[in-house]
Design a protein around this motif. Structure first.
Motif, PDB file in Angstrom:
ATOM      1  N   ALA A 235      76.381  45.606  73.307  1.00 28.25           N
ATOM      2  CA  ALA A 235      74.985  45.422  72.910  1.00 28.25           C
ATOM      3  C   ALA A 235      74.111  46.510  73.529  1.00 28.25           C
ATOM      4  O   ALA A 235      73.253  47.100  72.852  1.00 28.25           O
ATOM      5  N   ALA A 236      74.343  46.785  74.815  1.00 28.07           N
ATOM      6  CA  ALA A 236      73.583  47.852  75.477  1.00 28.07           C
ATOM      7  C   ALA A 236      73.876  49.205  74.842  1.00 28.07           C
ATOM      8  O   ALA A 236      72.960  50.008  74.613  1.00 28.07           O
ATOM      9  N   ALA A 237      75.166  49.475  74.535  1.00 32.33           N
ATOM     10  CA  ALA A 237      75.540  50.748  73.927  1.00 32.33           C
ATOM     11  C   ALA A 237      74.917  50.903  72.544  1.00 32.33           C
ATOM     12  O   ALA A 237      74.442  51.988  72.176  1.00 32.33           O
ATOM     13  N   ALA A 238      74.912  49.812  71.769  1.00 33.22           N
ATOM     14  CA  ALA A 238      74.339  49.879  70.422  1.00 33.22           C
ATOM     15  C   ALA A 238      72.841  50.151  70.475  1.00 33.22           C
ATOM     16  O   ALA A 238      72.310  50.968  69.702  1.00 33.22           O
ATOM     17  N   LEU A 239      72.138  49.485  71.392  1.00 34.73           N
ATOM     18  CA  LEU A 239      70.689  49.687  71.508  1.00 34.73           C
ATOM     19  C   LEU A 239      70.357  51.085  72.002  1.00 34.73           C
ATOM     20  O   LEU A 239      69.425  51.729  71.495  1.00 34.73           O
ATOM     21  N   LEU A 240      71.113  51.574  72.961  1.00 40.22           N
ATOM     22  CA  LEU A 240      70.879  52.933  73.468  1.00 40.22           C
ATOM     23  C   LEU A 240      71.186  53.978  72.397  1.00 40.22           C
ATOM     24  O   LEU A 240      70.441  54.953  72.236  1.00 40.22           O
ATOM     25  N   ALA A 241      72.293  53.779  71.677  1.00 39.37           N
ATOM     26  CA  ALA A 241      72.639  54.723  70.608  1.00 39.37           C
ATOM     27  C   ALA A 241      71.598  54.700  69.501  1.00 39.37           C
ATOM     28  O   ALA A 241      71.225  55.743  68.951  1.00 39.37           O
ATOM     29  N   GLY A 242      71.115  53.490  69.175  1.00 37.87           N
ATOM     30  CA  GLY A 242      70.089  53.391  68.143  1.00 37.87           C
ATOM     31  C   GLY A 242      68.809  54.079  68.552  1.00 37.87           C
ATOM     32  O   GLY A 242      68.171  54.784  67.758  1.00 37.87           O
ATOM     33  N   ALA A 243      68.405  53.899  69.807  1.00 40.91           N
ATOM     34  CA  ALA A 243      67.179  54.521  70.299  1.00 40.91           C
ATOM     35  C   ALA A 243      67.286  56.038  70.337  1.00 40.91           C
ATOM     36  O   ALA A 243      66.292  56.748  70.170  1.00 40.91           O
TER      37      ALA A 243
END
Length: 254
Positions: A235-243
């Motif tokens: 979840a953290a990786a997805a949010l960071l990648a999205g940002a």
């Protein structure tokens, strides 16, 4: 973020995709429940196993639906030509990604609500309803967050929506491979490590120990470590990648 979530839910459910997937899911559960419920010769242990089977199907398919919606979240918008207008709104890319993730997770929530009457019907006779539902909420939510985050992460970088969906399903199949290994291959420290490290098999094992074997919640908590770590990390990786990487062209550059 609220605007993105509302828009995502509107597209998913009013657009018909969520409804069709939910109908297909309910048909699958109906067939599964009918096949196990018509066997009148089940003993007490087999009743617990049938409840566990329906619960495992609900968790696995519900999480799969969240994965499919998440894999379409960014790459699908990009191919449909709607990502540009979304990026022009006064909402950060982080909030856009979070909204996409929460929208995909709505499929898991609806899937679990659909599974409620099936689990109640099969588990009421052996006093399993409360434990089965609680286990399903915990394990299913962790796996749904993990798989939906994985789908979003792949969707951010995929050059096309077809690649995103294909790669997501390929990874999912790879995660389910250990469940098909013979029991002899799952013995010993290597087999135990493989099952514990894989969030899918670890979550299924934990649910099975509570529902089928009647273990206390605290007895096998170590099996929840992998689902918990993977759900938080992805979840953290997805949010960071999205940002950082959500843009009109797929991939890291461009």
């Amino acid at each position: 973020m609220g605007v993105v979530v509302v828009q995502e839910l509107r597209d998913l459910w009013l657009g018909g995709r969520g409804l069709l997937l939910s109908i297909a899911f309910s048909l699958l559960l109906s067939v599964t429940a009918y096949l196990v419920a018509t066997n009148q010769a089940l003993n007490f242990l087999e009743h617990r196993e049938t409840v566990n089977l329906v619960l495992q199907v609900a968790i696995a398919v519900g999480a799969l639906l969240a994965l499919l919606a998440a894999a379409d979240s960014i790459s699908g918008e990009r191919e449909r030509g709607t990502l540009e207008s979304l990026l022009l709104t006064p909402v950060s890319r982080l909030r856009i990604t979070l909204g996409k993730l929460l929208g995909a997770l709505s499929l898991w929530v609806v899937a679990f609500l659909i599974a409620l009457p099936y689990i109640w019907f099969l588990g009421r006779g052996v006093g399993l309803v409360r434990d089965a539902l609680a286990t399903g909420i915990v394990v299913g939510t962790l796996l749904a967050v993990f798989l939906a985050s994985l789908g979003v992460l792949i969707s951010v970088f995929a050059p096309s929506n077809r690649v995103s969906l294909s790669l997501s399903l390929l990874v999912l199949l790879a995660l389910f491979v250990p469940t098909q290994l013979p029991s002899s291959a799952q013995q010993g420290w290597a087999g135990d490590l493989l099952l514990r490290a894989n969030p899918i098999t670890a979550g299924e094992h934990y649910a099975g120990k509570i529902v089928t074997d009647g273990h206390a919640w605290s007895r096998d908590l170590s099996w929840l470590l992998s689902p918990l770590v993977c759900s938080v990390a992805f979840a953290a990786a997805a949010l960071l990648a999205g940002a950082r990487f959500v843009r009109l062209g797929g991939g890291v550059s461009g």
